[in-house]
Design an enzyme around this catalytic site. Sequence first.
Site: not given
Length: 544
Positions: A205, A211, A265-266, A351, A382, A510
């Site tokens: 965005k 990263e 973003g999410r 978030e 399990h 960030k």
Amino acid sequence: MGLVESKEWQSLETHYKKMKSVHLRDLFKDNDRFNKYSIRLEKLGLLFDYSKNIIDEETKKLLLDLVKASDLQTWTDKIFSGEKINWTEKRAVLHSALRNMSGKSVFVDGKDVMIDIKHVLAKMEKFTDDLRNGKWLGATGKQIKAVVNIGIGGSDLGPRMVCEALKYYADGPAVYFVSNVDGADIYEVLKKLDPETSLFIVASKTFTTQETMTNANTARKWLVEKLGENAIKNHFVALSTNKEKVAEFGIDTNNMFEFWNFVGGRYSLWSAIGLPIACAVGFDKFKELLTGAYEMDVHFKTAPIEQNIPVIMAVLGIWYNNFFNAQSYTVLPYSQYLHRFTAFLQQSDMESNGKTINRNGEKVNYQTGQVLWGEPGTNGQHSFYQLIHQGTKMIPCDFIGIVNPPKRIGDHHEKLLSNFFAQPEALAFGLTKEQATEALKASGASEEDIKMLTPHKIFEGNKPTNSILLDELTPKTLGALIAMYEHKIFVQGIIWQVNSYDQWGVELGKKLANVILPELKQEKENIHDCSTASLIKYYNKVKK
Ligand code: G6Q
């Protein structure tokens, strides 16, 4: 008046004192309980059963009173109509507009955002058709066989989860995802690829995320070394809101798919960020995903709160989080295709509602955001289910199952679903002392062993669960499922009076690493606490 002081909250506190000692075994003496506490959405082929919750008619009424007091209807009108409800960033929150199939306009600052949305969708359609049909070629004239999405957080989790969930329908180029700044991530993907047949989608965005930009630069270098600078235009596209930065990176802005600040973003998988999905399954299926979400939007906006799935999910979450003091909840998909679903939801939920400050700028005096975790069933059975069944904590669970899987293999599906049905049943009703003793007797255990083992074999039950059944797992039902959780999160944020759409904690992360980076390159020294300083010193000493 604060939330906790409100009469609706206080009534719930009082009611909780009664309900905390009620058992699901007693509640299920009412044979009509399933009919009373389940909702079927015919159009979407979705069934939501919430009967195995520690609630009665009064609980439901009081929880819905809380919803009414929160003025949810007004807030729902605000979010859908483009009001700037993300007040700390002064932004509208319009992921719903990205999937708006109503034909109606949506305005932000006097501008109809549907015009730009439709324009980008058309551009995505053309691009994905060309890519999949071999019209868009690599610099040496070869068809693109692999697409690599480089992005992180919201620019990764959504499209990655959907690509996994719709893998059965994937008939386009192979799609890879690189998110971690750990060089291992891109290294392991690049080693599988041929530069002549690979295309990189740089999804960011802001187009400044450390990263993503680091990975994108590594990919760019790799490609240019093999095919030269001129190849970039055939092998790189960008998904972003930041045209300048895209151009600065060297991607032709004609190869940029835009989205806007009103898309968090999410919540962005419905935007250009969904491009890898469209590459994998085709644009028509991407559109079906949007349609499913749109239909859930319509349900959320129009169904009365008593019959509204996201509203019911939201208040049940609050019931356990705020009154039973449950520390977490799980989402357990009984579908391998949904194996990234919980990881995706972790971001959306935590978030969004992991906030402490309310609309008045004050610190809240109640618990907000739910801690969410989980793995696909039956793998979880399990592993951590032991703690859910017999541990000391209450962990409400959402079970998600598919009636008709995309592909039937032998009797795998019946076995899978028998677990899907059995677990919530066991969690609700448990095993009494009498039943445990009987079972031990029947197994021929000695008197001494029966005495020793019985307490360990008792299951108290009364563990609340929701069961969500999709008739099928299609792009459409998946879209609806995701939107259902998005609206649940929204309703909770409204009741808790927090801003679900900012993320200052992420922004902090960030910045922080940028302070230490020059110290690892030994360019600069800063003052830290003795632990951080010694760790950095140790790293610089040991590194080869
Ligand atoms: C999501 C967050 C965050 C964001 C990433 C990537 O709501 O804001 O997860 O999506 O930090 O940001 P960019 O897309 O700007 O690279």
